[in-house]
Design a protein around this motif. Structure first.
Motif, PDB file in Angstrom:
ATOM      1  N   ASN A  88       0.827  -1.204   0.000  1.00 12.10           N
ATOM      2  CA  ASN A  88       0.000   0.000   0.000  1.00 12.10           C
ATOM      3  C   ASN A  88       0.868   1.264   0.000  1.00 12.10           C
ATOM      4  O   ASN A  88       0.659   2.186  -0.790  1.00 12.10           O
ATOM      5  CB  ASN A  88      -0.887  -0.012   1.241  1.00 12.10           C
ATOM      6  CG  ASN A  88      -2.283   0.456   0.926  1.00 12.10           C
ATOM      7  OD1 ASN A  88      -2.554   0.918  -0.178  1.00 12.10           O
ATOM      8  ND2 ASN A  88      -3.166   0.341   1.881  1.00 12.10           N
ATOM      9  N   GLU A  89       1.846   1.316   0.911  1.00 12.94           N
ATOM     10  CA  GLU A  89       2.735   2.477   0.997  1.00 12.94           C
ATOM     11  C   GLU A  89       3.515   2.653  -0.293  1.00 12.94           C
ATOM     12  O   GLU A  89       3.684   3.756  -0.798  1.00 12.94           O
ATOM     13  CB  GLU A  89       3.732   2.316   2.152  1.00 12.94           C
ATOM     14  CG  GLU A  89       3.125   2.444   3.524  1.00 12.94           C
ATOM     15  CD  GLU A  89       2.841   1.096   4.115  1.00 12.94           C
ATOM     16  OE1 GLU A  89       2.139   0.297   3.443  1.00 12.94           O
ATOM     17  OE2 GLU A  89       3.284   0.822   5.227  1.00 12.94           O
ATOM     18  N   THR A  92       1.228   3.980  -2.963  1.00 15.46           N
ATOM     19  CA  THR A  92       0.825   5.357  -2.678  1.00 15.46           C
ATOM     20  C   THR A  92       1.956   6.325  -3.000  1.00 15.46           C
ATOM     21  O   THR A  92       1.754   7.323  -3.694  1.00 15.46           O
ATOM     22  CB  THR A  92       0.462   5.505  -1.185  1.00 15.46           C
ATOM     23  OG1 THR A  92      -0.424   4.450  -0.846  1.00 15.46           O
ATOM     24  CG2 THR A  92      -0.218   6.821  -0.910  1.00 15.46           C
ATOM     25  N   THR A  93       3.142   6.017  -2.506  1.00 16.75           N
ATOM     26  CA  THR A  93       4.270   6.917  -2.755  1.00 16.75           C
ATOM     27  C   THR A  93       4.632   6.928  -4.241  1.00 16.75           C
ATOM     28  O   THR A  93       5.037   7.963  -4.769  1.00 16.75           O
ATOM     29  CB  THR A  93       5.495   6.522  -1.911  1.00 16.75           C
ATOM     30  OG1 THR A  93       5.670   5.118  -1.992  1.00 16.75           O
ATOM     31  CG2 THR A  93       5.320   6.914  -0.473  1.00 16.75           C
ATOM     32  N   VAL A  95       2.533   6.609  -6.717  1.00 15.33           N
ATOM     33  CA  VAL A  95       1.537   7.442  -7.403  1.00 15.33           C
ATOM     34  C   VAL A  95       1.821   8.922  -7.135  1.00 15.33           C
ATOM     35  O   VAL A  95       1.797   9.746  -8.046  1.00 15.33           O
ATOM     36  CB  VAL A  95       0.105   7.063  -6.949  1.00 15.33           C
ATOM     37  CG1 VAL A  95      -0.910   8.053  -7.481  1.00 15.33           C
ATOM     38  CG2 VAL A  95      -0.243   5.662  -7.428  1.00 15.33           C
ATOM     39  N   VAL A  96       2.125   9.241  -5.871  1.00 18.02           N
ATOM     40  CA  VAL A  96       2.394  10.637  -5.510  1.00 18.02           C
ATOM     41  C   VAL A  96       3.608  11.165  -6.271  1.00 18.02           C
ATOM     42  O   VAL A  96       3.613  12.298  -6.770  1.00 18.02           O
ATOM     43  CB  VAL A  96       2.624  10.771  -3.987  1.00 18.02           C
ATOM     44  CG1 VAL A  96       3.104  12.161  -3.635  1.00 18.02           C
ATOM     45  CG2 VAL A  96       1.343  10.478  -3.239  1.00 18.02           C
TER      46      VAL A  96
END
Lengths: 432, 319
Positions: A88-89, A92-93, A95-96
């Protein structure tokens, strides 16, 4: 050994070619679905949670990727290893930062969120269709890779959860077969629970704590005939009568029937309580078979899988699916890797390494499946298995399930209160 | 019409400025070439640090404040929502529980580990045999990765095979389901936190102890003071600056506890051990709510600022 490896490599290349042909056959007419290996080139990245640890890394780097490079010599794959705990992390990172890996392996229930946000490529544009996939996979598994009517992921492996009984213990207590209803489940669990003179638990009649609380609840919910969400996934449905009954049964198992104590087993246990006899029955992951083979093969004959039967059949599945990033700079190379990883040979090897259930139905006849009773059982019963997820907010709310379930098991809230509070949280997230 | 005529007050002030020797422009101090070079070298040396602080501290801090007023879910641009995140946060029972847990954790880990650290430091400052070994042993948890430490404690706390329950059984006490029983989970986590924090505090206290003038103890001895009297009348007051420093860094460290929670309990059971930092993590990486995570970070920052200012005020008043 070398001959076997050569045969395997040749077979793998043939499988990839066949899968490519299969995809070509279901072309929409607009997309170029034929990959010419010599024309496919570029450097791509792969984010994977399923080849972690030395054995997984060795399998990917020493066996699978060389086979892929043999077919696509102009493609380079950079692998980013992770675990499901950290995926997940990582995503997320990624994508960011705008550095989304070209190919991502994700879990069931994850596709909705990332497809909804436009992170994933619509595989229909690459020539994959729902109908074609359903020829090779169970319908429910194909749907786990879909969002809004489009295909975004191809399944590789499944993680199933179902009931498992230690038949040697059940027979000692006078039972010849696993329970076929909730009533029998309670009866056998009580009969096989062992406590010492001072009341401390020595053997749980039915273990639910060595599995993630959310997944244990979902298995029981499905056996009660309940659903996680309504049909169009716009509202929670797990706080229905069925959901309350399922969580109520779990809480009763601990507090009323006393067939398990809080803390007697946990998800951190190194040896599953069904293997070392600390539990007579329980909800288990299909890789329990592989664990038992490594820990104590003598116990294999006594492990009997069963579908937990209430108003319905309780079997839960998660799994791993392959996706392609929407903004991949080398979509053809990414598609080639996705096809390779989901091809029968590569998928079988990955499943064997993790003790999981192949998503492809044609692999039911493979030696691996035939020699693994739990995987065989799971594949034979996939038609009753249900998955988690549904709304695109699933990843946001799934972490709230375990505290809610634990709260009910600990008696802090009634099952109805725990599920209503959880439903309110989930509804807020959906409406947000 | 002149400017002075149009604005008599301004004109008078300007005139006064002209005549007053005190307000006359001062002659710029002449800076030598060597001084210029020295200053330039100074700027050159602090430039990397300034850039680092600007890039990795200042900008993220400003961004966090800004994002705390937005609904930012990563995949779309932040949407300004004023104080909605703060309102929701303070109505969220789990976040309020995390504040309570964090304060409780801090309350127990900071004073307890400080008290133990000062006693250990005094003992290890007596020139004991194997002093270096003991100092290393006490400091070891500080340099070991928290995740590795947490893995060991997972085994120690295991209800079936754990060392702690085995020890309790030998003295006739019942074992507990340490990390899965809400009654015991937070105390268990506190125990690990207090234990791990002793090393660095001890080290600072030893350094401070070595700066205390021996003549103070000698004079006290001549006056017939006992060891305990010397400890409370000389050692403790002389350690005050170190105590303040240790107190502040301990509080900051305690409020930022995360990794041991992540490995030991995952915030459970039933949110019994969730902390403010863990909720920040949960909002950001599990729920993709960066705006909410930023708001929670701002609240955490406010807590730390408040505690630090109070501590400074108290120390200042005592001085």
């Amino acid at each position: 050994m070398e001959v076997k490896s050569q045969i395997r490599r040749t077979a793998s290349v043939a499988m990839v070619a066949l899968l490519g042909l299969g995809i070509a056959a279901c072309t929409t007419g607009e997309a170029d679905t034929n990959l010419n290996p010599d024309e496919v080139s570029g450097e791509i990245s792969l984010l994977t949670p399923i080849f972690e640890g030395s054995p997984g890394q060795d399998l990917l780097e020493d066996e699978l990727l060389p086979q892929f490079y043999e077919e696509y010599p102009n493609v380079t794959v950079n692998v980013d290893y992770t675990t499901y705990g950290n995926l997940n992390e990582k995503l997320t990172t990624a994508v960011v930062s705008g550095l989304v890996p070209d190919v991502m392996l994700m879990g069931v229930g994850w596709i909705e969120a990332f497809a909804d946000k436009g992170v994933l490529a619509d595989l229909g544009e690459l020539g994959l269709s729902e109908d074609t996939l359903k020829e090779s996979y169970t319908a429910e598994i194909v749907e786990a890779g879909m969002w809004d009517g489009n295909v975004y992921a191809v399944p590789i492996m499944l993680d199933t959860r179902f009931g498992v009984a230690r038949m040697d213990i059940l027979k000692e207590a006078g039972y010849d077969s696993p329970p076929s209803s909730w009533e029998e489940l309670i009866e056998i669990a009580e009969a096989t629970t062992v406590r010492s003179g001072n009341g401390s638990l020595e053997r749980a009649g039915f273990d639910m704590m060595s599995l993630d609380a959310r997944q244990a609840f979902e298995t029981m919910l499905f056996s009660a005939g309940g659903e996680l969400f309504n049909e169009d996934a716009t509202a929670p449905a797990f706080n229905s009568d069925e959901g309350v009954a399922a969580l109520g049964l779990m809480a009763d198992m601990v507090n009323k029937y006393k067939v398990e104590d809080i803390g007697f087993t946990s998800t951190d246990d190194i040896v599953n309580p069904l293997i070392n006899g600390r539990a007579a029955m329980g909800i288990a992951h299909n890789n329990l078979w592989t664990q038992a083979m490594e820990a104590d093969p003598t116990v294999l004959d006594n492990l009997e899988p069963f579908v937990i039967q209430g108003e319905s059949s309780g079997m839960f599945f998660g799994g791993t699916l392959a996706t392609v990033a929407n903004n991949s700079k080398n979509p053809q190379a990414a598609r080639a890797l996705l096809e390779f990883l989901s091809s029968p040979d590569a998928a079988l090897a990955a499943n064997e390494q993790r003790g999981n259930v192949p998503a492809l139905t044609e692999l039911l006849d493979s030696d691996y499946v035939q020699s693994n009773r739990f995987v065989q059982f799971a594949m034979e019963n996939l038609d009753v298995a249900q998955r988690e997820g549904g709304p695109s907010q699933w990843l946001e709310v799934r972490g709230d399930f375990a505290p809610a379930v634990q709260g009910a098991l600990l008696g802090q809230k009634t099952p109805q209160e725990a599920l209503d509070d959880l439903a309110a949280l989930v509804q807020t997230a959906i409406d947000r | 019409m002149t400017t002075t005529e149009r604005h008599p007050t301004r004109g008078a002030k300007a005139a006064a400025k002209q005549v007053s020797p005190s307000t006359a422009p001062k002659k710029r101090k002449r800076i030598s070439t060597a001084e210029k070079k020295r200053r330039r070298a100074g700027w050159l040396m602090i430039t990397p640090s300034v850039i680092h602080v600007g890039l990795w501290t200042l900008i993220p801090v400003i961004a966090t404040f800004y994002l705390s007023f937005t609904d930012y879910g990563i995949f779309a641009a932040p949407k300004w929502i004023w104080f909605d995140n703060y309102v929701e946060m303070f109505n969220d029972a789990v976040f309020m529980q995390s504040i309570g847990n964090t304060i409780w954790y801090t309350f127990w880990t900071v004073p307890v580990s400080m008290a133990v650290a000062v006693v250990v430091a005094v003992l290890l400052n007596q020139g004991l045999k194997l002093q270096k070994f003991y100092r290393t042993a006490f400091f070891l948890p500080q340099v070991t990765a928290t995740v590795a430490i947490a893995m060991v404690w997972l085994w120690i706390f295991n209800p079936q095979y754990g060392l702690l329950n085995a020890m309790l059984e030998t003295i006739g006490l019942p074992g507990q389901a340490w990390l899965v029983d809400p009654k015991w989970a937070l105390p268990a986590v506190i125990l690990v936190g207090a234990w791990q924090g002793i090393g660095i505090k001890m080290l600072i206290y030893i350094a401070a102890l070595q700066n205390i003038d021996e003549s103070l103890y000698e004079a006290a001895s001549l006056d017939g003071a006992s060891s305990i009297r010397k400890f409370f009348s000389i050692t403790v007051p002389m350690l005050k600056p170190a105590t303040f420093f240790v107190f502040i860094i301990s509080i900051i460290g305690a409020f930022q506890v995360f990794d041991q929670i992540y490995v030991l309990t995952d915030g459970g059971p039933a949110n019994a051990t969730t902390m403010m930092t863990y909720e920040v993590y949960r909002s950001a990486f599990q729920e993709f709510r960066m705006g909410m995570a930023s708001a929670q970070s701002v609240v955490l920052f406010a807590f730390l600022l408040f505690v630090t200012l109070i501590s400074r005020r108290v120390t200042k008043e005592e001085d």
